[in-house]
Design a protein around this motif. Structure first.
Motif, PDB file in Angstrom:
ATOM      1  N   ARG A  88       0.829  -1.205   0.000  1.00 34.78           N
ATOM      2  CA  ARG A  88       0.000   0.000   0.000  1.00 34.78           C
ATOM      3  C   ARG A  88       0.861   1.252   0.000  1.00 34.78           C
ATOM      4  N   LEU A  91       2.327   1.738  -3.461  1.00 41.17           N
ATOM      5  CA  LEU A  91       1.297   2.212  -4.377  1.00 41.17           C
ATOM      6  C   LEU A  91       0.975   3.684  -4.152  1.00 41.17           C
ATOM      7  N   SER A  92       1.104   4.146  -2.923  1.00 42.82           N
ATOM      8  CA  SER A  92       0.812   5.551  -2.637  1.00 42.82           C
ATOM      9  C   SER A  92       1.821   6.478  -3.307  1.00 42.82           C
ATOM     10  N   VAL A  97       1.471   2.320 -12.571  1.00 42.54           N
ATOM     11  CA  VAL A  97       1.058   1.045 -11.997  1.00 42.54           C
ATOM     12  C   VAL A  97       0.681   0.117 -13.147  1.00 42.54           C
ATOM     13  N   GLU A  99      -0.982  -3.559 -13.907  1.00 39.16           N
ATOM     14  CA  GLU A  99      -1.723  -4.703 -13.381  1.00 39.16           C
ATOM     15  C   GLU A  99      -2.142  -5.601 -14.525  1.00 39.16           C
ATOM     16  N   VAL A 108      -4.954  -4.889  -6.499  1.00 36.68           N
ATOM     17  CA  VAL A 108      -4.194  -3.694  -6.858  1.00 36.68           C
ATOM     18  C   VAL A 108      -5.096  -2.466  -6.863  1.00 36.68           C
ATOM     19  N   LEU A 112      -4.887   0.589  -4.296  1.00 36.00           N
ATOM     20  CA  LEU A 112      -4.584   1.901  -4.857  1.00 36.00           C
ATOM     21  C   LEU A 112      -5.612   2.916  -4.394  1.00 36.00           C
ATOM     22  N   HIS A 113      -6.868   2.505  -4.360  1.00 39.28           N
ATOM     23  CA  HIS A 113      -7.920   3.402  -3.887  1.00 39.28           C
ATOM     24  C   HIS A 113      -7.712   3.749  -2.413  1.00 39.28           C
ATOM     25  N   ASN A 117      -4.083   7.461  -3.943  1.00 37.45           N
ATOM     26  CA  ASN A 117      -3.203   7.928  -5.010  1.00 37.45           C
ATOM     27  C   ASN A 117      -4.014   7.933  -6.295  1.00 37.45           C
ATOM     28  N   VAL A 122      -2.375   4.057 -14.703  1.00 41.78           N
ATOM     29  CA  VAL A 122      -2.663   2.656 -14.412  1.00 41.78           C
ATOM     30  C   VAL A 122      -2.848   1.910 -15.729  1.00 41.78           C
TER      31      VAL A 122
END
Length: 311
Positions: A88, A91-92, A97, A99, A108, A112-113, A117, A122
């Protein structure tokens, strides 16, 4: 497989771990992939769901990127991955990103949510591939075994990195061209196998390699209910098991392609049946083996299938 058929409990558990303050992975350590410790702050921070995509980003970005792959252990089943708080955190900070999508790595997007961020680019490999699943339909999400799809993905990654660091755009484009040239060489090997063995019947324990075997013109004779049950971690019915075993006792296939990363009693029984009947077994994995790069890994897979068929 249906996109949500096996991931629900694992994803929720992973999400709970990710949201717990100071919580690490199951081993007590943060789960890193091919991260570059001490990388210059000027590099582009990238998070990939698996080391397959992490390696592709690394090949294109070179020293201009810092890549963290959430899943990097070939012994770890991506379907049941439990994410960590370290994931996490990474990802921030990510600018890019990558996936898989298609229900394979839903954790993911959820993480991410929760990391708040909203700025990274993505990239969803399934969407890029053009093989997005139809609503409610079965879908083979293992698109990294589709070489043309990875060429498209390389282009999308190149664009995202170039937008993040315009001054290095030419470097990314050169590296992507080199990567795609190697993919082209591999695709030509697939076409040669198709020319020599089109229509040859094979069996698989899971759908992992089917994009590759399809490109080679091979026919998958595995009962669908067997491979689906194995992939979803469900029980294989006695009838399905018997039909699958008959493929080997009756010499109906020329090779078994075996996902050694998620083996269990049903797949071990099938593997033994193939070996006992002189059917070549080709092992594959879902994630990149330690010390390997994507091109070398796929080259080995193509070569192993070729060798099995040429016997």
């Amino acid at each position: 497989m249906k996109a949500s058929s096996v991931r629900g409990p694992a994803v929720l558990m992973g999400l709970a771990l990710a949201l717990a303050p100071g919580c690490a992975g199951p081993s007590g350590a943060a789960s890193h992939g091919n991260s570059q410790a001490g990388a210059p702050s000027s590099t582009i921070p990238v998070v990939a769901s698996t080391n397959v995509y992490g390696d592709i980003v690394q090949q294109i970005g070179g020293g201009k990127v810092t890549v963290v792959s959430i899943i990097s252990d070939p012994a770890q089943d991506p379907h049941s991955y439990e994410a960590s708080a370290q994931n996490r955190l990474e990802l921030s900070k990510a600018k890019v990103v990558v996936e898989n999508g298609g229900g394979y790595d839903d954790f993911v997007g959820r993480m991410l949510h929760s990391a708040k961020n909203s700025s990274p680019a993505v990239i969803d490999a399934v969407q890029v591939s053009g093989k997005a699943p139809k609503s409610g339909g079965e879908f083979n999400e293992h698109v990294w075994y589709d070489l043309p799809a990875m060429g498209k993905l390389a282009d999308r990654i190149t664009g995202a990195l170039a937008r993040a660091a315009p001054a290095d755009a030419d470097v990314f484009r050169r590296n992507a061209k080199a990567f795609k040239d190697k993919l082209t060489t591999l695709e030509s090997k697939e076409r040669q196998i198709k020319a020599d063995h089109a229509g040859t019947a094979v069996a698989v324990t899971e759908p992992v390699p089917l994009y590759m075997t399809g490109a080679m013109g091979l026919r998958n004779k595995t009962p669908t209910d067997f491979s689906q049950a194995v992939e979803e971690g469900g029980d294989v019915s006695p009838q399905s098991m018997q039909r699958t075993l008959t493929l080997f006792t009756g010499k109906q296939v020329d090779a078994l392609i075996y996902n050694k990363q998620t083996s269990g009693p049903p797949t071990e029984k099938v593997k033994t049946a193939a070996e006992d009947n002189g059917i070549p077994v080709v092992p594959v994995t879902e994630t990149l083996p330690p010390g390997e790069h994507y091109i070398g890994w796929m080259t080995a897979n193509v070569g192993a299938i070729r060798s099995a068929l040429d016997r």
